[in-house]
Design a protein around this motif. Structure first.
Motif, PDB file in Angstrom:
ATOM      1  N   ASP A   1       0.904  -1.067   0.115  1.00 50.94           N
ATOM      2  CA  ASP A   1       0.034  -0.014   0.087  1.00 50.94           C
ATOM      3  C   ASP A   1       0.887   1.206   0.118  1.00 50.94           C
ATOM      4  O   ASP A   1       0.347   2.282  -0.370  1.00 50.94           O
ATOM      5  CB  ASP A   1      -0.857  -0.087   1.232  1.00 50.94           C
ATOM      6  CG  ASP A   1      -2.035  -1.261   1.137  1.00 50.94           C
ATOM      7  OD1 ASP A   1      -2.686  -1.206   0.243  1.00 50.94           O
ATOM      8  OD2 ASP A   1      -1.692  -1.951   2.087  1.00 50.94           O
ATOM      9  N   MET A   2       2.125   1.185   0.438  1.00 50.36           N
ATOM     10  CA  MET A   2       3.189   2.311   0.476  1.00 50.36           C
ATOM     11  C   MET A   2       4.523   1.701   0.663  1.00 50.36           C
ATOM     12  O   MET A   2       4.617   0.600   1.182  1.00 50.36           O
ATOM     13  CB  MET A   2       2.670   2.951   2.002  1.00 50.36           C
ATOM     14  CG  MET A   2       3.471   3.890   2.249  1.00 50.36           C
ATOM     15  SD  MET A   2       3.032   4.504   3.544  1.00 50.36           S
ATOM     16  CE  MET A   2       3.585   6.348   3.684  1.00 50.36           C
ATOM     17  N   LEU A   3       5.286   2.425  -0.116  1.00 52.77           N
ATOM     18  CA  LEU A   3       6.592   2.221   0.063  1.00 52.77           C
ATOM     19  C   LEU A   3       7.415   3.295   0.757  1.00 52.77           C
ATOM     20  O   LEU A   3       7.245   4.348   0.671  1.00 52.77           O
ATOM     21  CB  LEU A   3       7.405   2.172  -1.234  1.00 52.77           C
ATOM     22  CG  LEU A   3       6.907   1.177  -2.225  1.00 52.77           C
ATOM     23  CD1 LEU A   3       7.367   1.331  -3.549  1.00 52.77           C
ATOM     24  CD2 LEU A   3       7.071  -0.325  -1.697  1.00 52.77           C
ATOM     25  N   ILE A   4       8.289   3.197   1.929  1.00 51.30           N
ATOM     26  CA  ILE A   4       9.028   4.107   2.455  1.00 51.30           C
ATOM     27  C   ILE A   4      10.490   3.713   2.549  1.00 51.30           C
ATOM     28  O   ILE A   4      10.916   2.410   2.210  1.00 51.30           O
ATOM     29  CB  ILE A   4       8.464   4.180   4.009  1.00 51.30           C
ATOM     30  CG1 ILE A   4       8.651   3.050   4.815  1.00 51.30           C
ATOM     31  CG2 ILE A   4       7.088   4.699   4.033  1.00 51.30           C
ATOM     32  CD1 ILE A   4       8.645   3.212   6.415  1.00 51.30           C
ATOM     33  N   SER A   5      11.389   4.823   2.482  1.00 51.91           N
ATOM     34  CA  SER A   5      12.769   4.616   2.335  1.00 51.91           C
ATOM     35  C   SER A   5      13.241   5.403   3.665  1.00 51.91           C
ATOM     36  O   SER A   5      13.064   6.474   4.128  1.00 51.91           O
ATOM     37  CB  SER A   5      13.140   5.273   1.153  1.00 51.91           C
ATOM     38  OG  SER A   5      14.578   5.428   1.240  1.00 51.91           O
ATOM     39  N   PHE A   6      14.475   4.736   4.019  1.00 55.51           N
ATOM     40  CA  PHE A   6      15.179   5.511   5.175  1.00 55.51           C
ATOM     41  C   PHE A   6      16.450   6.210   4.388  1.00 55.51           C
ATOM     42  O   PHE A   6      17.534   5.967   5.239  1.00 55.51           O
ATOM     43  CB  PHE A   6      15.582   4.215   6.215  1.00 55.51           C
ATOM     44  CG  PHE A   6      14.471   4.051   7.283  1.00 55.51           C
ATOM     45  CD1 PHE A   6      14.102   4.832   8.381  1.00 55.51           C
ATOM     46  CD2 PHE A   6      13.341   3.092   6.552  1.00 55.51           C
ATOM     47  CE1 PHE A   6      13.045   4.620   9.124  1.00 55.51           C
ATOM     48  CE2 PHE A   6      12.111   2.995   7.489  1.00 55.51           C
ATOM     49  CZ  PHE A   6      12.188   3.547   8.771  1.00 55.51           C
ATOM     50  N   GLY A   7      16.295   6.496   3.317  1.00 54.24           N
ATOM     51  CA  GLY A   7      17.571   7.014   2.538  1.00 54.24           C
ATOM     52  C   GLY A   7      18.064   6.134   1.658  1.00 54.24           C
ATOM     53  O   GLY A   7      17.726   4.905   1.564  1.00 54.24           O
ATOM     54  N   LYS A   8      19.163   6.726   0.952  1.00 54.10           N
ATOM     55  CA  LYS A   8      19.743   5.850  -0.168  1.00 54.10           C
ATOM     56  C   LYS A   8      20.845   5.059   0.550  1.00 54.10           C
ATOM     57  O   LYS A   8      21.428   3.916  -0.142  1.00 54.10           O
ATOM     58  CB  LYS A   8      20.503   7.065  -1.164  1.00 54.10           C
ATOM     59  CG  LYS A   8      19.303   7.792  -1.743  1.00 54.10           C
ATOM     60  CD  LYS A   8      20.226   8.552  -2.907  1.00 54.10           C
ATOM     61  CE  LYS A   8      18.984   9.453  -3.441  1.00 54.10           C
ATOM     62  NZ  LYS A   8      19.319  10.407  -4.532  1.00 54.10           N
ATOM     63  N   PHE A   9      21.173   5.062   1.727  1.00 59.51           N
ATOM     64  CA  PHE A   9      22.191   3.950   2.220  1.00 59.51           C
ATOM     65  C   PHE A   9      21.565   2.818   2.347  1.00 59.51           C
ATOM     66  O   PHE A   9      20.191   2.422   2.615  1.00 59.51           O
ATOM     67  CB  PHE A   9      22.646   4.455   3.804  1.00 59.51           C
ATOM     68  CG  PHE A   9      23.410   5.529   3.878  1.00 59.51           C
ATOM     69  CD1 PHE A   9      24.718   5.577   3.550  1.00 59.51           C
ATOM     70  CD2 PHE A   9      22.802   6.900   4.298  1.00 59.51           C
ATOM     71  CE1 PHE A   9      25.618   6.749   3.800  1.00 59.51           C
ATOM     72  CE2 PHE A   9      23.483   8.082   4.545  1.00 59.51           C
ATOM     73  CZ  PHE A   9      24.957   7.963   4.151  1.00 59.51           C
TER      74      PHE A   9
END
Length: 151
Positions: A114-122
């Motif tokens: 339902d949703m994609l989240i990212s904690f940054g590009k690391f």
């Protein structure tokens, strides 16, 4: 009370990760029921097959609003993440976060999320990501409840 489930590929191995996760889960329990489903990693398969099998296993266990952690996902400030969780809590009684295996998430999991989240590009080790996610969930709940943890 909100139910939060974290589905992840692989187990926590080091005691310091286990201790940290346990501590955040204890803190979160004031605000929500939180649990983990650890699914096996299929490292003995070729990469594409491992991702597919792990993805099927994830989707069999995901029975709530599904948030997948993916580098291509939306990034939030802690305050925005808190507001997002608060809004989701008003519409859903259960939220499920997914942390994929070392090869990433299957296209099917990404598509069904339902949703994609990212904690940054690391790139973080999966075990550490579990602790980071638990800490951010706790931080979000303290922000919502005006508790002076977040500075």
């Amino acid at each position: 009370m909100l139910k939060i489930e974290i589905i992840c590929i692989g187990k926590l191995k080091e005691n310091y990760y286990k201790d940290a996760e346990r501590e955040y889960f204890k803190r979160i329990s004031r605000f929500a029921d939180i649990s983990v489903i650890e699914l096996p990693e299929y490292g003995n398969f070729e990469t594409a097959k491992a991702i597919e099998v792990e993805g099927e296993s994830i989707l069999k266990n995901a029975n709530a609003y599904l948030i997948a952690l993916d580098v291509k996902g939306e990034q939030f400030t802690s305050e925005d993440f808190s507001l997002k969780l608060k809004n989701l809590k008003n519409s859903y009684s259960k939220i499920c976060f997914v942390i994929g295996g070392s090869n990433g998430l299957s296209k099917n999991v990404i598509k069904k999320a339902d949703m994609l989240i990212s904690f940054g590009k690391f790139t973080y080790p999966r075990q550490l990501m579990r602790v980071i996610l638990a800490e951010q969930i706790y931080r979000a709940l303290t922000i919502e409840n005006n508790i002076s943890y977040h500075k």
